[in-house]
Enzyme design. Structure first.
Site, PDB file in Angstrom:
ATOM      1  N   LYS A 158     -11.238 -49.992  88.969  1.00 24.87           N
ATOM      2  CA  LYS A 158     -11.930 -49.494  87.786  1.00 24.87           C
ATOM      3  C   LYS A 158     -13.231 -50.274  87.708  1.00 24.87           C
ATOM      4  O   LYS A 158     -13.226 -51.483  87.464  1.00 24.87           O
ATOM      5  CB  LYS A 158     -11.101 -49.698  86.520  1.00 24.87           C
ATOM      6  CG  LYS A 158     -11.838 -49.218  85.264  1.00 24.87           C
ATOM      7  CD  LYS A 158     -11.151 -49.667  83.988  1.00 24.87           C
ATOM      8  CE  LYS A 158     -12.065 -49.400  82.807  1.00 24.87           C
ATOM      9  NZ  LYS A 158     -11.516 -49.943  81.536  1.00 24.87           N
ATOM     10  N   ALA A 208     -11.893 -46.082  76.521  1.00 25.02           N
ATOM     11  CA  ALA A 208     -12.523 -46.875  75.458  1.00 25.02           C
ATOM     12  C   ALA A 208     -12.745 -46.074  74.186  1.00 25.02           C
ATOM     13  O   ALA A 208     -13.237 -44.947  74.225  1.00 25.02           O
ATOM     14  CB  ALA A 208     -13.843 -47.483  75.911  1.00 25.02           C
ATOM     15  N   GLY A 209     -12.355 -46.683  73.068  1.00 19.56           N
ATOM     16  CA  GLY A 209     -12.648 -46.130  71.755  1.00 19.56           C
ATOM     17  C   GLY A 209     -11.511 -45.430  71.062  1.00 19.56           C
ATOM     18  O   GLY A 209     -11.600 -45.145  69.863  1.00 19.56           O
ATOM     19  N   ASN A 218      -6.331 -49.849  75.925  1.00 24.84           N
ATOM     20  CA  ASN A 218      -5.732 -51.177  75.831  1.00 24.84           C
ATOM     21  C   ASN A 218      -5.645 -51.637  74.383  1.00 24.84           C
ATOM     22  O   ASN A 218      -4.571 -51.780  73.818  1.00 24.84           O
ATOM     23  CB  ASN A 218      -6.529 -52.163  76.666  1.00 24.84           C
ATOM     24  CG  ASN A 218      -5.876 -53.532  76.792  1.00 24.84           C
ATOM     25  OD1 ASN A 218      -6.363 -54.395  77.499  1.00 24.84           O
ATOM     26  ND2 ASN A 218      -4.754 -53.780  76.133  1.00 24.84           N
ATOM     27  N   THR A 219      -6.794 -51.827  73.736  1.00 26.94           N
ATOM     28  CA  THR A 219      -6.825 -52.408  72.402  1.00 26.94           C
ATOM     29  C   THR A 219      -6.029 -51.593  71.390  1.00 26.94           C
ATOM     30  O   THR A 219      -5.350 -52.167  70.522  1.00 26.94           O
ATOM     31  CB  THR A 219      -8.280 -52.552  71.919  1.00 26.94           C
ATOM     32  OG1 THR A 219      -9.025 -53.296  72.883  1.00 26.94           O
ATOM     33  CG2 THR A 219      -8.343 -53.262  70.582  1.00 26.94           C
TER      34      THR A 219
END
Length: 255
Positions: free
Chosen positions: A97, A184-185, A206-207
């Site tokens: 990645k 992301a996001g 992830n987050t």
């Protein structure tokens, strides 16, 4: 079975997850299991690769998951290329990645450096999955140089804002033929479902999972949302209409 193919690799799950930011390695292991993912990403510059002491990698079952090393925290093409080469040697995989960050505050990608690094790594035989912004022109350029997938952001990394520009994502889906993985996001399950309903081939997050109050439960929610969104997309939704349409037939009624 509904699978996604990236380069020479075939994955059963369209949800791919990260391994950072969890409260503990034990919770991470349970969250990975609940997510249903079979591809997990690890930040090469943030893990102990030589195993001289306990590492995050010691807690990931290689019989269940394929590793996707990433070049997080790289700010130049040279750094990203060097990190990718290290990952290939240490983890014995050509998957990467590719991230080249352009700004510490926003963590937006440096697309000029990203394209430079991607060209080099594709020529060296890597299966390159680049993290980029939601720019259809850049997405097409990345495909044209041989990237195996394109990973546009939905919103800034870790922001949880969801898909801010679904129209650009739709244009990318129309323009690019390799898999589109939203990266992301994403903040919650509805964000995941929306991305999949647009026709995206997968999600990487992830987050949204690791930062939740209950990461394991959120991982399961994301798993279900990804599957539901994909099923809704392939089912073919009804067209939106300005006015009502009767659910019951009006013809053939006895007068």
């Amino acid at each position: 079975m509904d699978t996604v193919k990236i380069g020479k690799y075939i994955f059963k799950s369209r949800l791919m997850v990260g391994t950072g930011k969890y409260p503990s390695n034990e919770i991470m292991v349970k969250a990975l299991e609940a997510s249903g993912a079979d591809l997990v990403t690890v930040a090469v510059r943030r893990v102990n690769l030589d195993r001289s002491k306990e590492s995050l990698l010691d807690h990931i079952d290689k019989t269940k998951y394929r590793l996707l090393p990433n070049t997080a925290a790289c700010y130049t093409a040279e750094e990203a290329i060097r990190t990718a080469r290290l990952a290939r040697e240490a983890l014995e995989t050509d998957l990467i990645k590719l991230e080249v960050i352009g700004d510490e505050k926003t963590l937006f990608p440096d697309n000029e450096a990203l394209l430079e690094a991607a060209r080099v790594l594709v020529k060296e035989g890597f299966t390159v999955m680049p993290y980029t912004n939601d720019d259809p022109i850049m997405a097409k350029k990345l495909e044209d140089i041989g990237c195996a997938a394109v990973m546009p952001l939905a919103a800034p990394i870790g922001s949880g804002l969801g898909i801010r520009n679904p129209y650009n994502i739709r244009i990318i889906l129309e323009t690019v033929k390799v898999p589109i993985i939203v990266d992301a996001g994403v903040g919650t399950a509805s964000d995941a479902a929306i991305a999949m309903e647009l026709g995206c081939d997968g999600l990487l997050m992830n987050t949204a999972i690791a930062g939740a109050k209950d990461p394991v439960a959120m991982a399961k929610a994301m798993n279900l949302a990804t599957q539901a969104g994909r099923l809704a997309f392939t089912s073919g939704r009804i067209q939106k209409k300005l006015y009502a349409t009767a659910s019951s037939p009006l013809s053939g009624l006895i007068e």
